[in-house]
Design a protein around this motif. Structure first.
Motif, mmCIF file in Angstrom:
data_model
loop_
_atom_site.group_PDB
_atom_site.id
_atom_site.type_symbol
_atom_site.label_atom_id
_atom_site.label_comp_id
_atom_site.label_asym_id
_atom_site.label_seq_id
_atom_site.Cartn_x
_atom_site.Cartn_y
_atom_site.Cartn_z
ATOM 1 N N VAL A 4 0.862 -1.177 0.000
ATOM 2 C CA VAL A 4 0.000 0.000 0.000
ATOM 3 C C VAL A 4 0.897 1.225 0.000
ATOM 4 N N ILE A 19 -2.711 0.303 -4.192
ATOM 5 C CA ILE A 19 -2.566 -0.993 -3.537
ATOM 6 C C ILE A 19 -2.295 -2.008 -4.628
ATOM 7 N N VAL A 37 -8.508 -5.817 3.172
ATOM 8 C CA VAL A 37 -7.922 -4.687 2.452
ATOM 9 C C VAL A 37 -8.857 -4.229 1.336
ATOM 10 N N THR A 41 -10.531 -0.459 1.235
ATOM 11 C CA THR A 41 -10.141 0.484 0.187
ATOM 12 C C THR A 41 -11.267 0.765 -0.805
ATOM 13 N N LEU A 92 -6.114 0.307 7.486
ATOM 14 C CA LEU A 92 -5.061 -0.473 6.847
ATOM 15 C C LEU A 92 -3.889 -0.723 7.799
ATOM 16 N N GLU A 93 -3.530 0.291 8.592
ATOM 17 C CA GLU A 93 -2.452 0.101 9.565
ATOM 18 C C GLU A 93 -2.860 -0.884 10.653
ATOM 19 N N ILE A 103 1.069 -7.601 4.543
ATOM 20 C CA ILE A 103 0.729 -6.267 4.053
ATOM 21 C C ILE A 103 1.739 -5.261 4.583
ATOM 22 N N VAL A 105 2.347 -0.982 4.594
ATOM 23 C CA VAL A 105 1.769 0.321 4.323
ATOM 24 C C VAL A 105 2.886 1.354 4.360
#
Length: 110
Positions: A4, A19, A37, A41, A92-93, A103, A105
């Protein structure tokens, strides 16, 4: 791995994001990291358009999504869009905190 990238302007506001990749946490259809995710998003892009009327320049294909603001916004609308985008970053974090092997970021100037 899902990568990301959050693109920020010099003032710290979010200009857009991209992404790409697959988590490979589990088989297709059972991959909760990819599903999370994607939900966060795509849901953010849809929320921005539905709640603020701002259409992002977005592109989506298998394993890829990008969305970018294309024009200056009025301050009141801009603050709403930025709140939704910052909320997406927090979500996302949070996923990355639990599933960091799948993942990553990154944030920075574009």
């Amino acid at each position: 791995m899902i990568n990301v990238h959050i693109a920020r302007l010099d003032d710290g506001s979010i200009e857009g994001f991209s992404i790409e990749g697959h988590a490979n946490f589990a088989k297709a259809g059972r991959d909760i990291v990819c599903a999370g995710v994607s939900a966060v998003t795509v849901g953010t892009v849809n929320s921005i358009e539905a709640l603020t009327g701002v259409e992002l320049d977005s592109k989506m294909k298998n394993g890829f999504l990008s969305a970018r603001l294309t024009e200056p916004l009025a301050d009141s609308v801009s603050s709403q869009v930025q709140l939704l985008l910052e909320s997406m970053v927090v979500m996302l974090e949070s996923i990355a905190a639990s599933y960091g092997k799948y993942i990553r970021v990154e944030q920075g100037n574009n």
